[in-house]
Design an enzyme around this catalytic site. Structure first.
Site, PDB file in Angstrom:
ATOM      1  N   GLY A 127      -8.287 -10.467   3.464  1.00  0.00           N
ATOM      2  CA  GLY A 127      -7.937  -9.061   3.463  1.00  0.00           C
ATOM      3  C   GLY A 127      -9.160  -8.173   3.416  1.00  0.00           C
ATOM      4  NE  ARG A 130      30.283  -0.285   7.000  1.00  0.00           N
ATOM      5  CZ  ARG A 130      30.468   0.150   8.224  1.00  0.00           C
ATOM      6  NH1 ARG A 130      30.499   1.450   8.474  1.00  0.00           N
ATOM      7  NH2 ARG A 130      30.608  -0.700   9.217  1.00  0.00           N
ATOM      8  CB  THR A 187       2.430 -19.354   1.106  1.00  0.00           C
ATOM      9  OG1 THR A 187       2.555 -18.253   2.014  1.00  0.00           O
ATOM     10  CG2 THR A 187       3.602 -20.295   1.288  1.00  0.00           C
ATOM     11  CD  GLU A 247      -3.849 -13.855  -5.713  1.00  0.00           C
ATOM     12  OE1 GLU A 247      -3.995 -14.510  -6.758  1.00  0.00           O
ATOM     13  OE2 GLU A 247      -4.799 -13.333  -5.111  1.00  0.00           O
TER      14      GLU A 247
END
Length: 597
Positions: free
Chosen positions: A145, A277, A385, A387
């Site tokens: 990152g 709804r 998946t 850290e």
């Protein structure tokens, strides 16, 4: 967040999204939040708990911003703070906090993600400094990152080599851009479009003879003298490595909290939609609100209950980190690492399942990008998946339970785990509690007396954990007689993962129960108590096969558990909106056209 225009980027292309996230990062930098967890001597707030909570709050909005902020101030800045020493803090922390210096956390490699100990990037000491090299394609830093577009400096994890000897993985500060262009010897490529989080500029980094000074080593746990002599206050290379990684768990904790908050947002949207709804008619001619259907309640209310449970477990974890400070005792640190790993795994798996459920609960409307849920699905998917891969994290939890964090098993290796189980009497792994006595006492009671008994819930979770832990220890002990430690552990891996999972489930229930007990408002406590019952009974229902196979439930009581879940769903249905409003998601992040028409 409520004062800023941090809106969802549903119509932005990648470059525009990245530019917006960087602008928002700059806005965050103008507040006091990014530096909350840093030392006040360098402009920080000295408030670790406040820092973690601030990162979690970003989980209500665009998760690309949360991740980029986490990279900048959690991973990059956190590594400088926790792995560096005064010279690094003095030179870098204020510029990192202000956003003047943007950085990366370059750990993962193309060939090594979870197996950090065997990274292949090298840092060779020569002529008074280090030379950083990428020896082959498998050593290319992957998915970093801030690398593809904005980063200037990277914390690079590499094998330190001095005097011809490798001393294991250490962290180095390496410039990756100079004047906006790749630094000499640094190759930067863009990872391109991802399934989600496209506001984060993930990139690949490769190094070819990049020279850095001796001070580039983040030297809290080890140093190299001018003549190349290596020194460390921690003698064992394995112990040093795991101590170093253990200091960096704040990122993992932040991911867990952000995942829980993203889940809250999805549930708030789904419940609001479910209350407006209508589908199909009753015999009286009234069109039925979705949330009045038991199946719809079954989708959302147990998920709300578990989200509350994880909220309180996360709250307890953050409080513990805050209270322990920057230098916890070794036992406390190991326990903290285990709890952080387990909660991160369970919270992020819960997020992926629940956000999908929320999407389905909103039908086709929930599939439109403008209604927020598709982006939440895409952005949180990778949380399982990064850290730490969740499967690996649950194994870490289980290994910790098996070894009891014995000093000479600090490396948590497969061989050490199996050998420990083989050498010890299983009964010494865990002191038997009064759980079985309580369960035996309640076994003959009427269902109505037992099913909503908090002590029964707690003891049932506790007993399950004890039984599973004893079972995997016996299994490993027997398998170890073959002499093949890897095969023994690999064969029992399903059992190991269940051990980690039921341990975390017990911790989460205890955190929820403790929150109910400390609630001073009687009406709120009563509502939370019923929600806690729903969390416990839903978990028991989901694991009925185990409880039946091991004689913890009769078939009649197992059926009664399902009936009790239905009863609680009906009882809590009138409070569904109250419960999701209790998440306090800023209204700007709940603006979906399907909720306004």
């Amino acid at each position: 967040m409520a004062q800023e225009t941090f809106l969802d980027p549903t119509e932005l292309d990648i470059e525009a999204h990245r530019a917006q996230v960087l602008e928002q990062l700059r806005a965050l930098a103008r507040t006091d939040r990014p530096g909350l967890g840093y030392d006040p001597a360098h402009g920080g707030g000295g408030d670790v708990g406040g820092s973690l909570t601030s990162f979690e709050m970003l989980g209500f909005g665009d998760l690309s911003l949360m991740v980029k902020a986490g990279v900048q101030w959690g991973l990059f800045g956190g590594a400088v703070q926790l792995l560096g020493t005064e010279r690094h803090h003095r030179e870098y922390l204020r510029r990192i906090t202000s956003g003047e210096l943007l950085g990366c956390f370059a750990m993962t490699e193309h060939g090594h993600g979870s197996d950090v100990q065997h990274l292949r990037t090298t840092a060779t000491f020569t002529d008074g400094g280090f030379v950083i090299d990428t020896p082959d394609e498998s050593a290319v830093k992957e998915y970093i990152g801030n690398a593809a577009r904005d980063g200037e400096l990277a914390v690079v994890f590499a094998q330190l080599i001095t005097g011809g000897e490798s001393r294991g993985v250490h962290a180095f500060l390496v410039p990756i851009r100079v004047g906006g262009e790749p630094a000499p010897g640094v190759t930067i490529t863009d990872c391109g479009r991802k399934a989600g989080l496209n506001g984060v500029d993930n990139g690949r980094l490769a190094f070819d003879g990049v020279r850095v000074g001796r001070a580039a080593l983040l030297n809290r746990f080890a140093d190299v003298a001018e003549d190349g002599t290596y020194s460390s206050p921690i003698e064992s290379d394995n112990r040093r490595f795991f101590t170093m990684l253990g200091t960096l768990i704040r990122g993992r904790i932040s991911v867990a909290g952000s995942a829980v908050n993203a889940t809250k947002r999805a549930l708030a949207v789904a419940v609001r939609y479910g209350e407006r709804r209508r589908q199909f008619f009753t015999p009286d001619g009234d069109e039925v609100v979705l949330l009045d259907y038991r199946a719809h309640q079954r989708k959302l209310l147990p998920a709300i209950a578990k989200t509350y449970a994880l909220h309180f477990a996360q709250e307890r974890l953050v409080s513990t980190v805050h209270d322990l400070g920057t230098e916890p005792a070794e036992h406390d640190q190991r326990e903290l690492e285990s709890r952080a790993a387990g909660i991160k795994a369970v919270a992020t798996w819960h997020a992926t399942r629940t956000i999908q459920t929320a999407r389905e609960a909103c039908g086709g409307a929930g599939y439109l990008a403008e209604n927020l849920l598709p982006a939440l699905k895409a952005d949180t998917d990778v949380f399982t998946t990064f850290e730490g891969d969740n499967t690996v994290l649950l194994q870490l939890v289980a290994k910790g339970l098996l070894t009891g964090y014995r000093d000479y098993f600090a490396d948590l290796s497969t061989l050490a785990t199996v050998r420990f189980a083989a050498e010890q009497l299983v009964e010494t792994l865990l002191e038997r509690t009064s759980a079985r006595k309580v369960l035996d006492r309640l076994a003959g009671a009427a269902d109505d007396e037992v099913l909503f008994d908090r002590e029964w819930h707690l003891r049932l979770f506790e007993d399950r954990e004890e039984h599973v832990l004893d079972g995997v220890a016996r299994r490993l002990r027997k398998a170890a007689e073959s002499g093949d430690a890897f095969a023994a552990f690999n064969d029992a891996q399903d059992h190991v993962l269940r051990t980690g999972r039921v341990h975390v489930d017990r911790l989460v229930l205890e955190a929820f129960a403790a929150a109910v007990d400390r609630c001073e408002d009687s009406a709120a406590a009563a509502l939370l108590g019923r929600l806690c019952d729903l969390y416990a009974l839903s978990d028991i229902e989901a694991d009925r096969a185990w409880f039946l196979e091991h004689g913890r439930l009769t078939s009649g009581r197992a059926k009664a558990v399902t009936a009790a879940v239905n009863t609680l769903c009906a009882e809590l249905r009138p409070y569904a909106r109250v419960l999701v409003d209790g998440f306090a998601v800023p209204e700007q992040f709940l603006r979906a056209p399907m909720l306004e028409s």
